[in-house]
Design an enzyme around this catalytic site. Structure first.
Site, PDB file in Angstrom:
ATOM      1  N   LYS A 139       0.817  -0.965  -0.008  1.00  0.00           N
ATOM      2  CA  LYS A 139       0.131   0.075   0.019  1.00  0.00           C
ATOM      3  C   LYS A 139       0.888   1.144  -0.094  1.00  0.00           C
ATOM      4  CE  LYS A 139      -3.406  -0.786   3.186  1.00  0.00           C
ATOM      5  NZ  LYS A 139      -4.233  -0.341   4.311  1.00  0.00           N
ATOM      6  N   ARG A 140       2.051   0.910   0.660  1.00  0.00           N
ATOM      7  CA  ARG A 140       2.707   2.351   0.696  1.00  0.00           C
ATOM      8  C   ARG A 140       3.486   2.818  -0.605  1.00  0.00           C
ATOM      9  NH1 ARG A 140       6.003   0.170   4.354  1.00  0.00           N
ATOM     10  NH2 ARG A 140       4.372  -1.191   4.919  1.00  0.00           N
TER      11      ARG A 140
END
Ligand code: GLU
Length: 482
Positions: free
Chosen positions: A253-254
């Protein structure tokens, strides 16, 4: 017997693109073999539950055109399809395992477990439950439970031997039993863990094939043991390769936008997304790239799922999208881009003008959102001229050129500005003529026009820009350089 596959997401509020890939492959396999595709909600981790997540999920799959034959919304013969509504079923199964000593009560406190872990790490060992409650006698366990001591139930993993299975993607796989943790099956809050609920449900829902991400591979030996203990037939497993970032680390996600919702909001088309996702870890015969959902069903084959990780390339998704966008009829294209315009912008610009601008610029945007932004930019005041433009315009030739251009353009009758072909040609010849007057040609000439009109050396095609802007704005931009 016909195949039955399931998509079993946890309702965490958004759909990861990896989950979509899993769902899609399950769907394709089920449809290809004329079997059933089932939706099951795995909400046993109540701390992660997000309100509205199931509705969101259904709306996304609806948008994608992927349908479920059974699930919480449509029902079916093997429900309920939400795990939190099946707690008594899991309880009964836990009791059965405990009675057969295939599972046991564990009363270790979080503090004790932490101490155990720290000591193992300090000794350089892999942290694992040390099985200290495994030999508690049934009577002691019963008394402690009655007394209200918190407990979990753990899987009794054999102390030696191997747990083996054959994976449809990865072939024969074997895990050493002594490396497998005595997995918690029932948590102290009375909820089952993923492992127990997943196996019980897959059995009760008659799942024949479990297709899931490689991150679940180490859970599979625990599941195999559960099937063996219950005496159930083991479904076929297929573990899909990991999705990777460009630097080949695990997609996170990052590092990238990974939610299907965000692509949808950005204007990615469902058909582009499905086409793109299908090629993450699977490849067709030949080098064909475009597939509709129906064609994917036709072509899909587990044999052509790769073992190695698959790089998630956002540029490729955008490319697919721009290709699918090109196929959209004008009206639909306009309507979708229109939805992306902020209200303030719509107040100042009528539809006819926007439609004209959009059809003129069509073809260069990768998403509806990007197309809307192009239009917004085109109708915004020019930004401060960049240094290169300033430099070009500071020379005498530049000034002579712009003066001549302005004069020629002023003489073009208003009606001719309404037609793209007419103004485009007239504008080009005006530029060439002025170039002669000022002694400018080639790249220098066109850069000077650009600088004079927009103050930037990059932007949309000039003839298109001039047509979209119309007479008034073009002349007023040139006016500035007097
Ligand atoms: N609930 C799991 C997930 O969130 C399902 C994994 C599986 O397919 O077994 O992906």
């Amino acid at each position: 017997m016909s195949v039955r596959l399931r998509f079993a997401p946890s309702p965490t509020g958004f759909i990861h693109v990896g989950s979509l890939r899993t769902a899609l492959f399950n769907y394709l396999f089920a449809r290809k073999h004329e079997g059933k595709f089932i939706l099951r909600i795995e909400d046993t981790d109540q701390s992660r539950f997000v309100e509205g997540a199931i509705e969101n999920l259904l709306s996304i799959f609806d948008w994608l055109g992927i349908s479920f034959d059974e699930g919480p919304h449509t029902g079916g013969n093997f429900g309920p399809y939400v795990q939190s509504e099946r707690l008594d079923i899991y309880r009964r199964h836990i009791e059965r395992l405990v009675a057969a000593k295939q599972a046991y009560h564990c009363f270790c406190t979080p503090g004790e477990l932490e101490e155990m872990r720290a000591a193992q790490v300090a000794r350089g060992e892999t942290p694992m439950y040390d099985r200290r409650c495994r030999n508690l006698d049934a009577e002691t366990a019963r008394r402690r439970i009655e007394k209200g001591d918190p407990y979990v139930v753990r899987l009794t993993v054999p102390l030696e031997g191997n747990v083996s299975f054959s994976d449809l993607v990865r072939g024969d796989i074997s895990f050493q039993a002594d490396m497998i943790d005595d997995q918690v099956l029932l948590k102290s809050d009375g909820f089952p863990t993923y492992h127990l609920a997943n196996v019980v449900d897959d059995h009760q829902m008659r799942i024949t094939h479990v297709i899931r991400g490689e991150e679940w591979l180490t859970s599979t030996p625990k599941h195999i043991l559960l099937y063996q203990y219950f005496g159930w037939e083991i479904p076929k497993f297929a573990h899909l390769p990991l999705l990777l970032n460009a630097d080949r680390t695990k997609l996170s996600k990052r590092s990238a936008d990974v939610s299907v919702e965000s692509y949808r909001a950005e204007g990615i088309l469902p058909e582009a997304l499905l086409n793109f996702v299908a090629l993450l870890g699977w490849h067709p015969t030949g080098d064909r790239e475009f597939f509709s959902l129906e064609e994917l069903v036709e072509e899909f084959d587990m044999e052509r799922v790769r073992k190695s990780g698959s790089v998630f390339d956002m540029t490729k998704l955008r490319w697919f999208n721009s290709e699918y966008l090109k196929k959209k009829p004008d009206d639909e294209y306009f309507e979708r881009v229109h939805e992306q315009f902020p209200n303030d912008f719509l107040k100042g610009n009528d539809d006819a003008k926007l439609k004209y601008a959009l059809s003129t610029l069509r073809g260069s945007a990768a998403t509806y959102k990007e197309a809307a932004q192009q239009i917004i930019d085109v109708f915004s005041p020019n930004p401060e001229p960049d240094a290169e433009s300033k430099e070009l315009l500071s020379h005498d030739e530049g000034q002579v050129f712009l003066k001549s251009l302005r004069e020629i353009l002023e003489d073009i009758p208003s009606e001719n500005w309404m037609e793209f072909n007419m103004i485009g040609d007239a504008f080009k010849s005006a530029c060439k003529q002025s170039g002669k007057v000022a002694g400018l040609k080639g790249k220098q000439l066109w850069q000077t026009v650009r600088a004079g009109l927009t103050g930037q050396l990059h932007g949309p095609e000039l003839t298109k820009l001039v047509a979209i802007w119309g007479r008034e704005r073009v002349l007023s931009e040139l006016e500035r350089h007097r």
